[in-house]
Design an enzyme around this catalytic site. Structure first.
Site, PDB file in Angstrom:
ATOM      1  N   ARG A 147     -23.943  33.497  20.055  1.00  0.00           N
ATOM      2  CA  ARG A 147     -23.063  34.434  20.768  1.00  0.00           C
ATOM      3  C   ARG A 147     -21.684  34.304  20.142  1.00  0.00           C
ATOM      4  O   ARG A 147     -21.080  33.228  20.157  1.00  0.00           O
ATOM      5  CB  ARG A 147     -23.013  34.099  22.262  1.00  0.00           C
ATOM      6  CG  ARG A 147     -21.867  34.790  22.978  1.00  0.00           C
ATOM      7  CD  ARG A 147     -21.962  34.713  24.475  1.00  0.00           C
ATOM      8  NE  ARG A 147     -23.028  35.560  24.985  1.00  0.00           N
ATOM      9  CZ  ARG A 147     -23.154  35.928  26.260  1.00  0.00           C
ATOM     10  NH1 ARG A 147     -22.280  35.532  27.160  1.00  0.00           N
ATOM     11  NH2 ARG A 147     -24.151  36.703  26.645  1.00  0.00           N
ATOM     12  N   HIS A 192     -25.731  43.768  22.303  1.00  0.00           N
ATOM     13  CA  HIS A 192     -26.318  42.744  23.172  1.00  0.00           C
ATOM     14  C   HIS A 192     -27.820  43.024  23.295  1.00  0.00           C
ATOM     15  O   HIS A 192     -28.311  43.412  24.358  1.00  0.00           O
ATOM     16  CB  HIS A 192     -25.621  42.786  24.538  1.00  0.00           C
ATOM     17  CG  HIS A 192     -25.798  41.550  25.367  1.00  0.00           C
ATOM     18  ND1 HIS A 192     -26.549  40.463  24.957  1.00  0.00           N
ATOM     19  CD2 HIS A 192     -25.321  41.228  26.605  1.00  0.00           C
ATOM     20  CE1 HIS A 192     -26.527  39.541  25.904  1.00  0.00           C
ATOM     21  NE2 HIS A 192     -25.792  39.980  26.909  1.00  0.00           N
ATOM     22  N   GLN A 215     -30.080  41.402  26.169  1.00  0.00           N
ATOM     23  CA  GLN A 215     -29.857  41.987  27.482  1.00  0.00           C
ATOM     24  C   GLN A 215     -30.622  43.297  27.619  1.00  0.00           C
ATOM     25  O   GLN A 215     -31.267  43.557  28.638  1.00  0.00           O
ATOM     26  CB  GLN A 215     -28.359  42.238  27.709  1.00  0.00           C
ATOM     27  CG  GLN A 215     -28.040  42.887  29.046  1.00  0.00           C
ATOM     28  CD  GLN A 215     -28.331  41.973  30.223  1.00  0.00           C
ATOM     29  OE1 GLN A 215     -27.826  40.868  30.278  1.00  0.00           O
ATOM     30  NE2 GLN A 215     -29.136  42.436  31.177  1.00  0.00           N
ATOM     31  N   ASP A 229     -20.825  48.530  32.994  1.00  0.00           N
ATOM     32  CA  ASP A 229     -20.414  47.202  32.531  1.00  0.00           C
ATOM     33  C   ASP A 229     -18.900  47.105  32.726  1.00  0.00           C
ATOM     34  O   ASP A 229     -18.235  48.114  32.971  1.00  0.00           O
ATOM     35  CB  ASP A 229     -20.821  47.015  31.053  1.00  0.00           C
ATOM     36  CG  ASP A 229     -20.616  45.590  30.541  1.00  0.00           C
ATOM     37  OD1 ASP A 229     -20.438  44.671  31.368  1.00  0.00           O
ATOM     38  OD2 ASP A 229     -20.620  45.400  29.312  1.00  0.00           O
ATOM     39  N   CYS A 262     -25.477  44.319  33.652  1.00  0.00           N
ATOM     40  CA  CYS A 262     -25.841  43.095  32.913  1.00  0.00           C
ATOM     41  C   CYS A 262     -25.250  41.848  33.560  1.00  0.00           C
ATOM     42  O   CYS A 262     -25.758  40.753  33.346  1.00  0.00           O
ATOM     43  CB  CYS A 262     -25.396  43.213  31.460  1.00  0.00           C
ATOM     44  SG  CYS A 262     -23.616  43.384  31.250  1.00  0.00           S
ATOM     45  N   ARG A 319     -34.181  38.432  31.804  1.00  0.00           N
ATOM     46  CA  ARG A 319     -33.629  37.818  30.586  1.00  0.00           C
ATOM     47  C   ARG A 319     -34.551  36.682  30.139  1.00  0.00           C
ATOM     48  O   ARG A 319     -34.838  36.520  28.960  1.00  0.00           O
ATOM     49  CB  ARG A 319     -32.214  37.253  30.858  1.00  0.00           C
ATOM     50  CG  ARG A 319     -31.144  38.284  31.148  1.00  0.00           C
ATOM     51  CD  ARG A 319     -30.849  39.159  29.951  1.00  0.00           C
ATOM     52  NE  ARG A 319     -30.446  38.398  28.775  1.00  0.00           N
ATOM     53  CZ  ARG A 319     -29.217  37.943  28.529  1.00  0.00           C
ATOM     54  NH1 ARG A 319     -28.242  38.196  29.378  1.00  0.00           N
ATOM     55  NH2 ARG A 319     -28.941  37.277  27.415  1.00  0.00           N
TER      56      ARG A 319
HETATM   57  N1  NVA Z   1     -19.504  43.671  27.763  1.00  0.00           N
HETATM   58  C1  NVA Z   1     -19.542  42.349  28.336  1.00  0.00           C
HETATM   59  C2  NVA Z   1     -20.951  41.905  28.550  1.00  0.00           C
HETATM   60  C3  NVA Z   1     -21.111  40.554  29.150  1.00  0.00           C
HETATM   61  C4  NVA Z   1     -22.537  40.130  29.286  1.00  0.00           C
HETATM   62  C5  NVA Z   1     -18.795  41.388  27.435  1.00  0.00           C
HETATM   63  O1  NVA Z   1     -18.980  41.460  26.216  1.00  0.00           O
HETATM   64  O2  NVA Z   1     -18.030  40.579  27.941  1.00  0.00           O
HETATM   65  N1   CP Z   2     -25.427  39.321  30.874  1.00  0.00           N
HETATM   66  C1   CP Z   2     -25.089  38.206  30.181  1.00  0.00           C
HETATM   67  O1   CP Z   2     -25.256  38.124  28.960  1.00  0.00           O
HETATM   68  O2   CP Z   2     -24.610  37.210  30.951  1.00  0.00           O
HETATM   69  P1   CP Z   2     -23.888  35.881  30.446  1.00  0.00           P
HETATM   70  O3   CP Z   2     -22.594  36.311  29.812  1.00  0.00           O
HETATM   71  O4   CP Z   2     -23.696  35.068  31.683  1.00  0.00           O
HETATM   72  O5   CP Z   2     -24.762  35.202  29.448  1.00  0.00           O
END
Ligand code: NVA
Ligand code: CP
Length: 302
Positions: free
Chosen positions: A102, A129, A132, A220, A261, A289
């Site tokens: 990540r 993502h 997800q 989101d 998500c 997930r």
């Molecule tokens: N768009 C959000 C998704 C988190 C799972 C982010 O990147 O923070």
């Molecule tokens: N939806 C998601 O990826 O959650 P986290 O950021 O908690 O991993």
């Protein structure tokens, strides 16, 4: 399929295979059957951003499959002190069977895959993502059955989630409408991909227009991880318009699903009442997930 870097790289058949395997692994687990398909395998999980679901579901998933997962925070790795991704990839390839990462730049994930010699899984970048959205598609199939021709809608920032949802839903035969403010639209690469689907894809800045006849509404956060400095500005752009609320749900199809998500900001991109009315679907999505990623792990590491 050697890596999961982005859904743009996957064929519809590959996505379906993952979802079918995920369904099977979920059903097995509910019956108390666990097969040690990844016995003796180790997954390294590099995190340059926070996580609840991704970390816990990958770690638990590896354990349930008889393997092991290592949490590698970039704060503790030498990568955080400037060791190049190229060297990190070559070292980790000698110890591990797979890497989940990540991070911010998609290029970092692509470089890791190109330089290392083991499968790489994208656990979220600024661009996409995919894990997800595999869980999201799994949840939609559970609740709706056949996805063909169903209408998916995304309300809000044209971010990593919007990018992956557009690609995943269109590849699964759904129609897709995205409502994003001007200046906050999905990535041009994704819009270019969506053009190939003609009238099945629509991009607008009018959320109520997009929501009409929806079978599922996604949203989101207005400011993603790494955009904390833009929060105030983004609030001005999105507030009062880009919100999933009861008025918006009134123009969707009967039985329309809501997916998020998570984490969710109640009162911003979604109201508390809509969130709670659809909490079952949203927490099924979070649960999935685990199952969807176990399927990815088996496909890539077994
Ligand atoms: N768009 C959000 C998704 C988190 C799972 C982010 O990147 O923070
Ligand atoms: N939806 C998601 O990826 O959650 P986290 O950021 O908690 O991993």
């Amino acid at each position: 399929m050697k890596h999961l870097l982005k859904l743009l790289d996957c064929t519809p058949e590959e996505i379906k295979e993952i979802l079918d395997l995920a369904d099977q692994l979920k059903a097995d687990r509910k019956r108390g059957i666990e097969k040690p398909l990844l016995s003796g395998k180790t997954l390294g999980m590099i995190f340059q951003k926070s996580s609840t679901r991704t970390r816990v579901s990958f770690e638990t998933g590896m354990y349930q499959l008889g393997g092991h997962a290592l949490f590698l925070s970039s704060r503790d790795l030498q990568i955080g002190r400037g060791e190049p991704v190229e060297d990190t990839a070559r070292v980790l390839s000698r110890y591990l069977d797979g890497i989940m990462i990540r991070t911010f730049a998609q290029k970092e994930v692509e470089d890791l895959a190109a330089i290392g010699s083991i499968p790489v899984i994208n656990g979220l970048t600024d661009f996409c993502h995919p894990c997800q959205v595999l869980a999201d598609l799994m949840t939609l199939r559970e609740h709706m059955g056949n996805l063909n021709g169903k209408k998916a809608v995304f309300i809000g920032d044209g971010n990593n989630m919007a990018n992956s949802l557009i690609v995943g839903c269109l590849k699964m035969g759904m129609r897709f409408s995205a409502a994003c403010p001007v200046g906050y639209q999905p990535d041009p690469i994704v819009l270019d991909f969506a053009k190939g689907y003609g009238a099945a894809f629509q991009l607008t800045s009018d959320p109520m227009e997009a929501a009409k006849g929806a079978d599922v509404v996604f949203t989101d956060v207005w400011a993603s991880m790494g955009q904390e400095d833009e929060r105030a500005l983004r609030e001005k752009v999105f507030a009062g318009i880009y919100q999933v609320n009861a008025e918006m749900m009134s123009v969707t199809n009967p039985g329309c699903m809501v997916q998020h998500c998570l984490p969710a900001h109640r009162g911003e991109e979604i109201t508390a009442d809509v969130f709670e009315a659809h909490a079952n679907e949203i927490f099924d999505e979070a649960e999935n997930r685990l199952h969807a990623q176990k399927a990815v792990l088996v496909k890539l590491l077994a």
